[in-house]
Design a protein around this motif. Sequence first.
Motif, mmCIF file in Angstrom:
data_model
loop_
_atom_site.group_PDB
_atom_site.id
_atom_site.type_symbol
_atom_site.label_atom_id
_atom_site.label_comp_id
_atom_site.label_asym_id
_atom_site.label_seq_id
_atom_site.Cartn_x
_atom_site.Cartn_y
_atom_site.Cartn_z
ATOM 1 N N TYR A 156 21.056 82.308 37.896
ATOM 2 C CA TYR A 156 20.978 81.532 36.656
ATOM 3 C C TYR A 156 19.712 80.679 36.632
ATOM 4 O O TYR A 156 18.951 80.687 35.660
ATOM 5 N N ASP A 157 19.477 79.951 37.740
ATOM 6 C CA ASP A 157 18.303 79.068 37.788
ATOM 7 C C ASP A 157 17.007 79.849 37.723
ATOM 8 O O ASP A 157 16.059 79.440 37.048
ATOM 9 N N ALA B 87 14.686 75.151 45.331
ATOM 10 C CA ALA B 87 15.838 75.456 46.173
ATOM 11 C C ALA B 87 16.204 76.936 46.106
ATOM 12 O O ALA B 87 16.187 77.551 45.050
ATOM 13 N N HIS B 88 16.531 77.494 47.277
ATOM 14 C CA HIS B 88 17.057 78.851 47.385
ATOM 15 C C HIS B 88 18.545 78.762 47.665
ATOM 16 O O HIS B 88 19.039 77.793 48.224
ATOM 17 N N PHE C 266 23.149 79.464 55.694
ATOM 18 C CA PHE C 266 23.861 79.768 54.453
ATOM 19 C C PHE C 266 23.840 81.239 54.078
ATOM 20 O O PHE C 266 24.570 81.657 53.171
ATOM 21 N N ASP C 267 23.015 82.034 54.760
ATOM 22 C CA ASP C 267 23.059 83.478 54.542
ATOM 23 C C ASP C 267 24.220 84.132 55.288
ATOM 24 O O ASP C 267 24.600 85.264 54.976
ATOM 25 N N GLU C 268 24.750 83.430 56.276
ATOM 26 C CA GLU C 268 25.747 84.041 57.149
ATOM 27 C C GLU C 268 27.138 83.442 57.025
ATOM 28 O O GLU C 268 28.122 84.056 57.468
ATOM 29 N N VAL D 251 20.763 72.839 45.250
ATOM 30 C CA VAL D 251 21.171 71.914 46.307
ATOM 31 C C VAL D 251 21.860 70.688 45.722
ATOM 32 O O VAL D 251 22.876 70.220 46.254
ATOM 33 N N LEU D 252 21.337 70.147 44.630
ATOM 34 C CA LEU D 252 21.967 68.986 44.007
ATOM 35 C C LEU D 252 23.393 69.296 43.586
ATOM 36 O O LEU D 252 24.313 68.492 43.805
ATOM 37 N N ARG D 253 23.604 70.449 42.981
ATOM 38 C CA ARG D 253 24.955 70.820 42.572
ATOM 39 C C ARG D 253 25.897 70.875 43.773
ATOM 40 O O ARG D 253 27.022 70.368 43.739
#
Length: 390
Positions: free
Chosen positions: A276-277, A266-267, A237-239, A292-294
Amino acid sequence: MRALRWHGKHDIRCDNHVPDPSIEDPRDAIIKVSSCAICGSDLHLYDGFMPGMQHGDIMGHEFMGEVMEVGSASKKLKVGDRVVVPFTIVCGECDQCRRGNFSVCERTNRNKEVADKVFGHTTAGLYGYTHLTGGYAGGQAEYVRVPYADVGPVVVPDGMTDEQVLFLGDILPTGWQAAAQCDIQPTDTVAVWGAGPVGQFAIRSAIMMGAEQVISIDNVPERLSMARAGGAITINFDEESVLERLKELTRGKGPEKCIDSVGMEAHAARSIDSMYDRAKQALMMESDRPHVLREMIYVCRPAGILSIPGVYGGLIDKIPFGAAMNKGLTFRMGQTHVNRWTDDLLKRIQDGQIDPSFVITHSVSLEQGPEMYKTFRDKHDGCIKVVLKP
């Protein structure tokens, strides 16, 4: 004895001269620990996100060893048996245990009144995991008292190594339950957020259950490499964009089944959502980070299933529940009903369908435990799973 004890946020110590446990109830047993492990759930205690820890609490809920003493009413075990101890403490007699819902045993939480107030109803007692779940001493120690030892422990067959069976106590059945909750069909795409130990077992479980494709989402190269070795397609997910890549891999339909193997810490890639979190968490306006849930709610195919083995401890914010409702999503979640799965999984290990030891990257002494908490948390030195040898 020696034990790893919690002395505050980021303060785990290997203390000497900790009192040895003793038989307190006729159904007890005393176990001499041969192997234990640091779990991702332990990091929530290390980072100070779970309430109910007290100075000097013994850590750890993944452990196994040799039976040294049994209470007069404990007929299942005998001195000398090797056992793996599930992290959930179960009585075997209450209504929930009879239904196989072991993680919500109605009798084993010694702080039931507190749990009732916090959760609405009590959960089972858990080893080494806050006084909300009974305040039981954990297994990152030389010896452990095991309550209800005539029910929970799994006797290890001769010829099997600790490394093969240790994870029957938590992360293997947790990954298996995560996949089982998905009701996997042969045409399903299963997306797994988090490629830590539970995510690795969820990936392999989903493949064994017949998923058409399994997708692993993480940003740690060593974890993604291990996921690919287990048969998963990977997304860093960084790429790349998780949303766009999932659309591509599912022909725009989205995965039918989504598994959250991350939980409250979660990151996310650099995003407004992540900032925000973290801001709300710092201001104590939100206890958990639900990125992650979102994301799962947004990308899951309508009428799909969200399976949540990742641990959440309190309050989350800005959950798109309207999207979940209108898409007809099903949520299945909870601590693992370990004893529901252990017989089957032990046989699968014996038959060679899976060797859980693949996930171990570090095996060290108990004294090295405190430094390994930080190594594991920060994912340094390729660390995916730590086993401790008391």
